[in-house]
Motif scaffolding. Structure first.
Motif, PDB file in Angstrom:
ATOM      1  N   VAL A  76      46.940  37.468  43.122  1.00 41.26           N
ATOM      2  CA  VAL A  76      48.101  37.371  44.016  1.00 41.26           C
ATOM      3  C   VAL A  76      49.377  37.095  43.227  1.00 41.26           C
ATOM      4  N   SER A  77      49.298  36.264  42.196  1.00 40.60           N
ATOM      5  CA  SER A  77      50.511  35.995  41.413  1.00 40.60           C
ATOM      6  C   SER A  77      50.965  37.241  40.658  1.00 40.60           C
ATOM      7  N   ASP A  78      50.021  38.029  40.141  1.00 38.39           N
ATOM      8  CA  ASP A  78      50.412  39.264  39.466  1.00 38.39           C
ATOM      9  C   ASP A  78      50.994  40.265  40.461  1.00 38.39           C
ATOM     10  N   LEU A  79      50.461  40.291  41.681  1.00 38.69           N
ATOM     11  CA  LEU A  79      51.010  41.168  42.705  1.00 38.69           C
ATOM     12  C   LEU A  79      52.435  40.746  43.066  1.00 38.69           C
ATOM     13  N   ALA A  80      52.646  39.446  43.198  1.00 40.27           N
ATOM     14  CA  ALA A  80      53.994  38.951  43.515  1.00 40.27           C
ATOM     15  C   ALA A  80      54.966  39.266  42.391  1.00 40.27           C
ATOM     16  N   ILE A  81      54.532  39.093  41.163  1.00 37.09           N
ATOM     17  CA  ILE A  81      55.404  39.426  40.022  1.00 37.09           C
ATOM     18  C   ILE A  81      55.716  40.914  40.023  1.00 37.09           C
ATOM     19  N   GLY A  82      54.725  41.755  40.321  1.00 39.27           N
ATOM     20  CA  GLY A  82      54.940  43.202  40.355  1.00 39.27           C
ATOM     21  C   GLY A  82      55.869  43.629  41.486  1.00 39.27           C
ATOM     22  N   LEU A  83      55.801  42.931  42.630  1.00 39.93           N
ATOM     23  CA  LEU A  83      56.656  43.300  43.757  1.00 39.93           C
ATOM     24  C   LEU A  83      58.106  42.879  43.575  1.00 39.93           C
ATOM     25  N   SER A  85      59.758  42.045  40.659  1.00 41.21           N
ATOM     26  CA  SER A  85      60.430  42.334  39.391  1.00 41.21           C
ATOM     27  C   SER A  85      60.105  43.766  38.984  1.00 41.21           C
ATOM     28  N   ASP A  86      60.681  44.178  37.897  1.00 43.37           N
ATOM     29  CA  ASP A  86      60.489  45.560  37.445  1.00 43.37           C
ATOM     30  C   ASP A  86      59.348  45.677  36.443  1.00 43.37           C
ATOM     31  N   VAL A  87      58.369  44.816  36.561  1.00 42.37           N
ATOM     32  CA  VAL A  87      57.218  44.852  35.661  1.00 42.37           C
ATOM     33  C   VAL A  87      56.192  45.820  36.234  1.00 42.37           C
ATOM     34  N   LYS A  88      55.547  46.571  35.337  1.00 46.27           N
ATOM     35  CA  LYS A  88      54.542  47.527  35.771  1.00 46.27           C
ATOM     36  C   LYS A  88      53.330  46.763  36.317  1.00 46.27           C
ATOM     37  N   TYR A  89      52.863  47.200  37.491  1.00 44.07           N
ATOM     38  CA  TYR A  89      51.715  46.568  38.130  1.00 44.07           C
ATOM     39  C   TYR A  89      50.563  47.549  38.107  1.00 44.07           C
ATOM     40  N   PRO A  90      49.368  47.199  37.868  1.00 45.06           N
ATOM     41  CA  PRO A  90      48.728  45.919  37.556  1.00 45.06           C
ATOM     42  C   PRO A  90      48.754  45.638  36.063  1.00 45.06           C
ATOM     43  N   THR A  91      48.781  44.355  35.769  1.00 49.62           N
ATOM     44  CA  THR A  91      48.746  43.917  34.373  1.00 49.62           C
ATOM     45  C   THR A  91      47.394  43.274  34.098  1.00 49.62           C
ATOM     46  N   ALA A  92      47.301  42.634  32.962  1.00 46.42           N
ATOM     47  CA  ALA A  92      46.046  41.987  32.566  1.00 46.42           C
ATOM     48  C   ALA A  92      45.672  40.838  33.499  1.00 46.42           C
ATOM     49  N   LEU A  93      46.678  40.232  34.151  1.00 46.95           N
ATOM     50  CA  LEU A  93      46.387  39.150  35.096  1.00 46.95           C
ATOM     51  C   LEU A  93      45.541  39.639  36.271  1.00 46.95           C
ATOM     52  N   THR A  94      45.830  40.810  36.776  1.00 45.45           N
ATOM     53  CA  THR A  94      45.059  41.358  37.888  1.00 45.45           C
ATOM     54  C   THR A  94      43.626  41.623  37.459  1.00 45.45           C
ATOM     55  N   TYR A  95      43.451  42.193  36.304  1.00 42.93           N
ATOM     56  CA  TYR A  95      42.093  42.486  35.816  1.00 42.93           C
ATOM     57  C   TYR A  95      41.308  41.197  35.560  1.00 42.93           C
ATOM     58  N   ALA A  96      41.986  40.198  35.027  1.00 46.67           N
ATOM     59  CA  ALA A  96      41.322  38.907  34.815  1.00 46.67           C
ATOM     60  C   ALA A  96      40.953  38.271  36.155  1.00 46.67           C
ATOM     61  N   GLY A  97      41.825  38.400  37.142  1.00 42.51           N
ATOM     62  CA  GLY A  97      41.554  37.859  38.470  1.00 42.51           C
ATOM     63  C   GLY A  97      40.386  38.548  39.145  1.00 42.51           C
ATOM     64  N   VAL A  98      40.337  39.856  39.053  1.00 45.11           N
ATOM     65  CA  VAL A  98      39.225  40.605  39.642  1.00 45.11           C
ATOM     66  C   VAL A  98      37.924  40.266  38.926  1.00 45.11           C
ATOM     67  N   ALA A  99      37.979  40.126  37.616  1.00 44.16           N
ATOM     68  CA  ALA A  99      36.778  39.748  36.857  1.00 44.16           C
ATOM     69  C   ALA A  99      36.313  38.350  37.246  1.00 44.16           C
ATOM     70  N   SER A 100      37.255  37.451  37.429  1.00 43.47           N
ATOM     71  CA  SER A 100      36.903  36.090  37.836  1.00 43.47           C
ATOM     72  C   SER A 100      36.273  36.076  39.231  1.00 43.47           C
ATOM     73  N   MET A 101      36.800  36.878  40.145  1.00 38.79           N
ATOM     74  CA  MET A 101      36.201  36.971  41.476  1.00 38.79           C
ATOM     75  C   MET A 101      34.806  37.589  41.407  1.00 38.79           C
ATOM     76  N   ALA A 102      34.621  38.573  40.528  1.00 44.90           N
ATOM     77  CA  ALA A 102      33.308  39.203  40.376  1.00 44.90           C
ATOM     78  C   ALA A 102      32.290  38.218  39.781  1.00 44.90           C
TER      79      ALA A 102
END
Length: 153
Positions: A76-83, A85-102
Motif C-alpha cells: 500500500v505504501s508503494d502504491l501511494a508513492i506511485g500515485l 509522485s512521478d515514480v514508476k510503479y511497481p517498485t521493489a517495495l511492491t514485490y517485497a510486500g507481495v512476497a511477504s504476503m505469500a
C-alpha cells in the motif's frame, strides 16, 4: 455417615473443576460461556501437550500476522508513492510486500489445526483423569437395584 457424605461431596466437586473447552468459529467456550484466550491458556496449563500445541499455534499466528501486515503495508505504501509522485510503479517495495504476503499464507495455514488438537488433547486428559481423585477410582453405576457410586481404593 459424615465421612461418606464428605467423600461424596468431594467426588462430585471434582466434576465441577473438569470443564471441557469447545471451539466454535475461532472462539473458546466452556459450558456455553465464551472465555478469553488468556483464560483458555490458563485452563490448558494442566496438560503439557495441550499447552505446547496452543503456544505453537499462537506463535504461528503472531509470525504470520507480522508477515501479512508487513506485506500489506509495503504494497500500500508503494502504491501511494506511485500515485502521488512521478515514480514508476511497481517498485521493489511492491514485490517485497507481495512476497511477504505469500510467505504468511503457509505460516498461518496450520494454526487452526494446532489449536483444535490442543483443545482435543486437553479434553481427552479430562476424560482420563475424571475418575481418579487422590488415588480413589470411582464410577457412577446403574443396575436393576438402582444408581450408585462405585469406589475402588
Amino acid at each position: 455417615m459424615k465421612n461418606t457424605i464428605l467423600l461424596a461431596v468431594l467426588l462430585f466437586c471434582s466434576f465441577s473443576f473438569a470443564q471441557e473447552i469447545t471451539l466454535d468459529k475461532g472462539k473458546f467456550f466452556v459450558n456455553g460461556k465464551q472465555i478469553s484466550t488468556r483464560e483458555t491458556k490458563q485452563l490448558l496449563t494442566s496438560d503439557f501437550k495441550a499447552t505446547r500445541l496452543f503456544k505453537e499455534a499462537k506463535s504461528k499466528e503472531s509470525f504470520g500476522g507480522l508477515f501479512l501486515g508487513a506485506g500489506i503495508t509495503l504494497t500500500v505504501s508503494d502504491l501511494a508513492i506511485g500515485l502521488f509522485s512521478d515514480v514508476k510503479y511497481p517498485t521493489a517495495l511492491t514485490y517485497a510486500g507481495v512476497a511477504s504476503m505469500a510467505i504468511s499464507i503457509p505460516i498461518l495455514s496450520g494454526r487452526r489445526k494446532k489449536i483444535e488438537s490442543a483443545i482435543d488433547s486437553y479434553n481427552q486428559s479430562l476424560k482420563q483423569s475424571s475418575g481418579n481423585y487422590y488415588g480413589i477410582d470411582y464410577q457412577i453405576v446403574a443396575n436393576q437395584n438402582g444408581i450408585g457410586i462405585q469406589l475402588k481404593f
